[in-house]
Design a protein around this motif. Structure first.
Motif, short mmCIF file in Angstrom:
data_model
loop_
_atom_site.label_atom_id
_atom_site.label_comp_id
_atom_site.label_asym_id
_atom_site.label_seq_id
_atom_site.Cartn_x
_atom_site.Cartn_y
_atom_site.Cartn_z
N UNK B 33 0.89 -1.18 -0.22
CA UNK B 33 -0.04 -0.05 -0.14
C UNK B 33 0.67 1.15 -0.11
N UNK B 34 0.21 2.39 -0.56
CA UNK B 34 1.05 3.62 -0.33
C UNK B 34 2.13 3.79 -1.36
N UNK B 35 1.79 2.94 -2.57
CA UNK B 35 2.78 3.07 -3.80
C UNK B 35 2.70 4.40 -4.22
N UNK B 36 3.68 5.21 -4.35
CA UNK B 36 3.65 6.44 -4.73
C UNK B 36 4.87 6.72 -5.57
N UNK B 37 4.86 6.53 -6.94
CA UNK B 37 5.97 6.67 -7.70
C UNK B 37 7.18 6.16 -7.57
N UNK B 38 7.10 5.04 -6.60
CA UNK B 38 8.60 4.01 -6.26
C UNK B 38 8.91 3.45 -7.55
N UNK B 39 10.04 3.60 -8.02
CA UNK B 39 10.58 3.11 -9.08
C UNK B 39 11.16 1.60 -8.75
#
Ligand code: SF4
Ligand code: SF4
Lengths: 507, 247
Positions: B33-39
């Motif tokens: 959860x909270x995936x936010x632009x993670x490369x």
């Protein structure tokens, strides 16, 4: 009568057979992969088709009685300073076939070779030279980013580094083998290069054709390449070597991709590249996920992340006009080494116009890049690997004195295994068994022979480099890096000397 | 029970490290959860695992990966499935540019639209045939340099009604593989030398097989998708540059 093929009227070479020596053993017929020697069964004699001769000298070398001489064809055009036979014949070829002129190896034009205008220093009287036979002389080179400063702490009376150093690659000689793909060259040459790299303590480079199963064992001496075609590129491959080289460009053909013609995609190659037998292996000109320095950073870190930061990532570019600015961007993108391939860098196949006219000489590029990175204070963050036209140990020494950390050799290694620079690698019929994958032809160069020759060459160069260092009074290659004071120019202009940052001889 | 992680405050390399450690310990299912632009999430991970991602993964989701099955509840940024080897990426939203670049195996199912340069240089080898299915529309250069594999473009769930199904240069330089398009594309949008063809029985079987899985992923009705005719685009030669040179 069909349309005349003008190019075929004027062969480049002339096969001279000394009949008094010839014993009609027909070895030449077997040796010539181009069919230039013909056995006439009816007349029981040998014929030559001069138009087919590429000047590889294989028959001449193999003839048991030395009955063959390969000469430039003596037939001459009327002299004209502008319209030399080279241009006339190229136009014939294109008028006959309507295609892009294709060739192999590196730039063949006599552009000024800066290495040949640089001389080295030696000690006289005031500080004595060092004899490498008597005293230790270090060629060891570390590739990769170095920390800005070393922080040292004392623990229990012992000094140690506060932070662990990032991974570095240790080379015992500053000479590595340039990317040449399995496909462009034979598996035997790859095996020879890999073994030689291991025994010499250096690295060889797979090129973009994937890694043959038999070569995984040389992993700690391997650089794997990631080019735009991404052939044979999977996790095991990325993890197989100690470094991953992103190939952006190549000195022999800056700005265009690669193309392994379907004829060269044999069973084994198809397995390694993971493409069907007989299909063209096309590498697009750009990596389509890289259109900017930011995108390059994207790929560098994707590779690092995928390999858990255990591998160094190199970025290889062709030396072009703005090479210094580009290299600076590459370092900022996170490359652990910048590979610069100069105008004279070789290839298995390139359009002739690209090979001969695009790019800048490596000597100028090394110096410009080294200077720019120093000025920007980021030189330590990367290693510079130079390639393209390194012909001797003196060229290696000069390249390092101009600012390179290490060099790649490609053509020199191939010449070591018998290449005669016929410049026809793109045909896939290399009669010396080098740039071919024809199962019959590759037998001509067994892996052990390739290994021995390549090993000998680099061993000899390493010794020469030690001698030259010793003569300069230096006992470690590290002290030569960027040490332009050891160089003097002969016959260069002010501007050239400024770019190279060298003084003129006598100054 | 899947392992649940909130990654909103973690750097991508920490996330991957954590994932690798858990995989090493035998964990096979994850919810992030909270995936936010993670490369680079799951980049280079070689394992048969399942993951559900809530949010928007960043660049190169699943690059070089071999095996993971990733379901994204959200959109994905550029480079999803870059040089992916095996596994699956299902996106319940849109995807950015260069999806599936040089992909060699596995599947990518996108519910909505995709950006430019999708499926460039996909390749197939023996039993490895990568598949990309796009529910919405695609930008320019879809399937450029394609050397193998299958791209299926539906054009159904697009938020851009005014745009054509696929952008310009569709399939330029393709020398292997097949692109199926639901509906019609203007011939002027196709790469040089390419032509649209009608499907044969074999094509229909392939299409149905892949679309059935796609429908299962998103709870869609297959008959609805098959209501309209498809065309296919295949290479006109496996040697597009065979005659380019003079020797
Ligand atoms: S190899 Fe030499 S001796 Fe034998 S046929 Fe040819 S030219 Fe004559
Ligand atoms: S490798 Fe072979 S084909 Fe290429 S230049 Fe050398 S001898 Fe000629």
């Amino acid at each position: 009568m069909g349309t005349p093929q003008f190019a075929s009227f004027y062969p480049d070479f002339y096969i001279e057979r000394l009949w008094e020596k010839c014993i009609k053993c027909r070895r030449c017929v077997k040796e010539c992969s181009y069919g230039a020697h013909i056995w006439d069964e009816k007349k029981k004699t040998l014929l030559e088709d001069h138009t087919k001769c590429v000047g590889c000298h294989r028959c001449e070398a193999m003839c048991p009685t030395k009955a063959i001489i390969i000469r430039r064809h003596p037939s001459e055009f009327r002299e004209h300073a502008l319209w030399t036979p080279w241009f006339i014949k190229n136009i014939y070829k294109q008028a006959d076939q309507g295609g892009v002129l294709l060739t192999s190896t590196g730039c063949a034009l006599p552009f000024k070779n800066y290495f040949d205008h640089l001389v080295l220093d030696a000690c006289q009287v005031t500080n004595p030279p060092i004899d490498p036979l008597r005293e230790p002389m270090e060629l060891r080179t570390y590739i990769g980013p170095k920390p800005e400063a070393l922080e040292i702490e004392e623990v229990n009376g012992k000094f140690r580094l506060k932070k662990k150093l990032p991974p570095l690659i240790k080379l015992e000689v500053p000479i590595m083998f340039a990317a040449m793909s399995y496909g462009a060259i034979s598996l035997h040459v790859h095996q020879g290069l890999a073994r030689a790299a291991r025994d010499l303590g250096t690295l060889y480079n797979t090129g973009e054709g994937g890694l043959h199963a038999s070569l995984y064992e040389y992993g700690s001496n391997t650089i794997v390449q990631c080019a735009s075609g991404r052939f044979g590129l999977h996790v095991d491959y990325l993890k197989a070597g100690v470094a991953i080289e992103i190939k952006i460009g190549q000195g022999a053909k800056p700005g265009i991709g690669g193309h392994l013609p379907g004829e060269k995609v044999t069973e084994e190659i198809s397995k390694t590249r993971m493409i069907p037998v007989g299909s063209d292996a096309l590498s697009p000109a750009p990596h389509h996920d890289i259109y900017s320095i930011e995108d390059l950073r994207g790929l560098i870190y994707a590779l690092k992340e995928a390999t858990e930061y255990k591998k160094l990532v190199f970025v290889k570019i062709a030396a072009v006009h703005n090479v210094a600015a580009i290299a600076s961007g590459i370092v900022r993108a996170g490359a652990d080494a910048v590979v610069i391939d100069g105008l004279k860098g070789g290839t298995g196949a390139a359009p002739t116009m690209f090979r001969d006219y695009i790019g800048i000489p490596i000597e100028l590029a090394i110096s410009a890049v080294d200077k720019r990175l120093r000025e920007e204070g980021i030189r330590h963050r990367t290693s510079i690997i130079a390639s393209g036209g390194i012909r001797s140990s003196a060229d290696v020494v000069k390249a390092i004195a101009l600012g390179a950390d290490a060099v790649y050799i490609g053509t020199a290694a191939l010449i070591a295994v018998g290449c005669t620079m016929c410049q026809r690698c793109y045909t896939g019929k290399c009669p010396w068994g080098i740039a071919t994958n024809n199962p019959e032809l590759i037998k001509r160069l067994p892996p052990e022979v390739a290994y021995e020759k390549i090993y000998n060459l680099v061993k000899a160069w390493a010794h020469e480099i030690k001698e030259m260092l010793g003569a300069m009074g230096i006992n470690s290659i590290e002290s030569l890096k960027g040490n332009r004071d050891k160089l003097r120019a002969v016959g260069l202009t002010k501007e050239e000397m400024e770019i190279l940052e060298v003084k003129h001889a006598g100054e | 029970m899947p392992l649940e992680l909130d990654i909103s405050h973690l750097h991508y390399s920490q996330v991957n490290k954590i994932l690798r450690d858990y995989i090493e310990k035998g964990e096979r299912e994850f919810i992030l959860r909270g995936v936010n632009g993670h490369r680079y999430l799951f980049a280079g991970i070689s394992a048969e695992i399942k993951a559900q991602l809530y949010g928007t993964p960043g660049l190169d989701l699943g690059a070089f990966m071999r095996g993971p099955e990733i379901r994204v509840f959200g959109n994905v940024q550029d480079g999803a499935g870059n040089t992916m080897d095996e596994g699956k990426i299902v996106v319940h939203g849109m995807a950015g540019d260069v999806v599936g670049y040089a992909m060699r195996g596995g599947k990518i199912h996108i519910y909505g639209d995709v950006g430019y340069r999708v499926g460039i240089h996909m390749k197939a080898y023996m039993d490895k045939v990568p598949v990309i299915i796009i529910g919405g529309k695609a930008g320019d250069f879809l399937g450029e340099y394609m050397a193998g594999g299958i791209i299926i473009l539906l054009g159904m769930h697009s938020i851009y009604p005014e745009r054509p199904l696929a952008g310009l240069f569709l399939g330029t330089g393709m020398h292997g593989g097949t692109i199926y398009v639901r509906g019609k594309v203007k011939e002027s949008y196709l790469g040089l030398g390419l032509k649209p063809y009608a499907l044969d029985g074999e094509d229909e079987k392939i299409l149905e097989k892949h679309l059935k899985e796609y429908c299962d992923d998103f709870g869609l009705d297959l008959s609805e998708i098959l209501k309209e005719d498809f065309i296919k685009i295949i290479p006109y030669t496996h040697r597009p540059y065979g005659k380019l040179y003079a020797y």
